[in-house]
Design an enzyme around this catalytic site. Structure first.
Site, PDB file in Angstrom:
ATOM      1  N   GLY A  48      26.909  20.821 -16.276  1.00  0.00           N
ATOM      2  CA  GLY A  48      25.843  20.524 -15.319  1.00  0.00           C
ATOM      3  C   GLY A  48      25.754  21.633 -14.292  1.00  0.00           C
ATOM      4  N   SER A 108      32.555  18.808 -14.827  1.00  0.00           N
ATOM      5  CA  SER A 108      33.055  19.942 -14.036  1.00  0.00           C
ATOM      6  C   SER A 108      33.590  21.090 -14.881  1.00  0.00           C
ATOM      7  CB  SER A 108      34.130  19.474 -13.040  1.00  0.00           C
ATOM      8  OG  SER A 108      33.587  18.519 -12.173  1.00  0.00           O
ATOM      9  N   GLU A 151      32.128  12.126 -21.136  1.00  0.00           N
ATOM     10  CA  GLU A 151      31.940  12.560 -19.754  1.00  0.00           C
ATOM     11  C   GLU A 151      32.424  11.470 -18.809  1.00  0.00           C
ATOM     12  OE1 GLU A 151      28.420  14.292 -18.376  1.00  0.00           O
ATOM     13  OE2 GLU A 151      28.707  15.996 -19.697  1.00  0.00           O
ATOM     14  N   LYS A 200      19.860  18.651 -15.484  1.00  0.00           N
ATOM     15  CA  LYS A 200      19.567  17.425 -14.703  1.00  0.00           C
ATOM     16  C   LYS A 200      18.231  17.601 -13.964  1.00  0.00           C
ATOM     17  CE  LYS A 200      24.487  16.503 -14.480  1.00  0.00           C
ATOM     18  NZ  LYS A 200      25.598  15.829 -13.817  1.00  0.00           N
ATOM     19  N   HIS A 212      23.771   9.383 -20.835  1.00  0.00           N
ATOM     20  CA  HIS A 212      24.502  10.020 -19.734  1.00  0.00           C
ATOM     21  C   HIS A 212      24.819   8.962 -18.678  1.00  0.00           C
ATOM     22  CE1 HIS A 212      25.538  12.644 -16.435  1.00  0.00           C
ATOM     23  NE2 HIS A 212      25.676  13.620 -17.313  1.00  0.00           N
TER      24      HIS A 212
HETATM   25  P1  PGA Z   1      28.932  18.827 -14.062  1.00  0.00           P
HETATM   26  O1  PGA Z   1      27.984  17.819 -14.881  1.00  0.00           O
HETATM   27  O2  PGA Z   1      29.242  19.968 -14.966  1.00  0.00           O
HETATM   28  O3  PGA Z   1      28.104  19.227 -12.868  1.00  0.00           O
HETATM   29  O4  PGA Z   1      30.146  18.062 -13.686  1.00  0.00           O
HETATM   30  C1  PGA Z   1      28.214  17.566 -16.232  1.00  0.00           C
HETATM   31  C2  PGA Z   1      27.263  16.523 -16.715  1.00  0.00           C
HETATM   32  O5  PGA Z   1      27.089  15.521 -15.999  1.00  0.00           O
HETATM   33  O6  PGA Z   1      26.677  16.674 -17.791  1.00  0.00           O
END
Ligand code: PGA
Length: 221
Positions: free
Chosen positions: A205, A184, A144, A9, A95
């Site tokens: 992420g 997550s 997601e 990100k 996304h």
């Molecule tokens: P996260 O993000 O692992 O921090 O929940 C995943 C993503 O949005 O690709």
């Protein structure tokens, strides 16, 4: 093949990127299954640097986090598929954060997927729920659910595996499409997703920002 995708990100500067790589690449990858592919998706400015650094690691690929909806031309600040061609193997499209903060619609996302394909870049096409459409020609669907993203450490119990598998079933995706789960995923719960035959990989992420945590996920299974 299992795909482990790091979505950084809007995080890291060049110093932090170097530190991350220095730490991550010193790991012993010899015991990692040959049936795993790691895809790192950093911010645009670090793509070329990462690509150079991982060139002797055939199981590590590079992905962009976005590409322009325009083909090329007078669009100041845009990064097009043509620019990314030959530089990345993958690109994240759709996304939920792009849909939410940049108002990306189905039309925009489908156009981006077409432009990616045209430039030999494989879209990692994200959907939030089973009702989100995806282009028929893509090879990767990434589920997601926004409620599962950034929930911190722990098991991520708000998105039990059973529910993920149920959504996959309802999607009726054909067998050639790889089904990736994100939200997550961390070093505690990754193996649960990865060891399931119905799930081809995970997108990470927060836990991918720390090279040690990310390697634990790569190692899991
Ligand atoms: P996260 O993000 O692992 O921090 O929940 C995943 C993503 O949005 O690709």
């Amino acid at each position: 093949m299992k795909y482990i995708i790091a979505n950084w990100k809007a995080n890291k500067n060049i110093k932090e990127t170097k530190e991350w790589l220095n730490s991550f690449l010193t790991n012993d990858f010899s015991k990692i299954s040959k049936k795993k592919e790691i895809i790192i998706c950093p911010p645009f400015p670090f793509l070329i640097f990462l690509k150079e650094k991982v060139k002797n690691y055939p199981f590590i690929k590079i992905g962009a986090q976005d590409l322009s909806v325009f083909e090329e031309g007078t669009y100041t600040g845009e990064v097009t598929g043509k620019t990314l061609a030959g530089l990345v193997d993958y690109v994240i499209i759709g996304h939920s954060e792009r849909r939410k903060y940049f108002n990306e619609t189905k039309e925009i996302l489908f156009k981006k997927a077409t432009l990616a394909k045209k430039n030999q870049i494989e879209p990692l096409f994200c959907i939030r729920k089973k009702a989100d459409p995806f282009p028929s020609e893509i090879k990767f669907v990434v589920l997601e659910p926004p409620s599962a993203i950034s929930q911190g450490t722990g098991f991520g119990a708000n998105q039990p595996l059973k529910k993920v598998l149920m959504i996959k079933k309802e999607l009726k995706i054909n067998k050639d499409i790889k089904f990736i789960y994100g939200g997550s995923v961390n070093e505690i719960n990754a193996s649960l997703y990865l060891k399931n035959d119905e799930i081809d990989g995970v997108m990470i992420g927060g836990a991918s920002l720390d090279p040690k945590r990310f390697f634990k996920i790569v190692k899991s299974l």
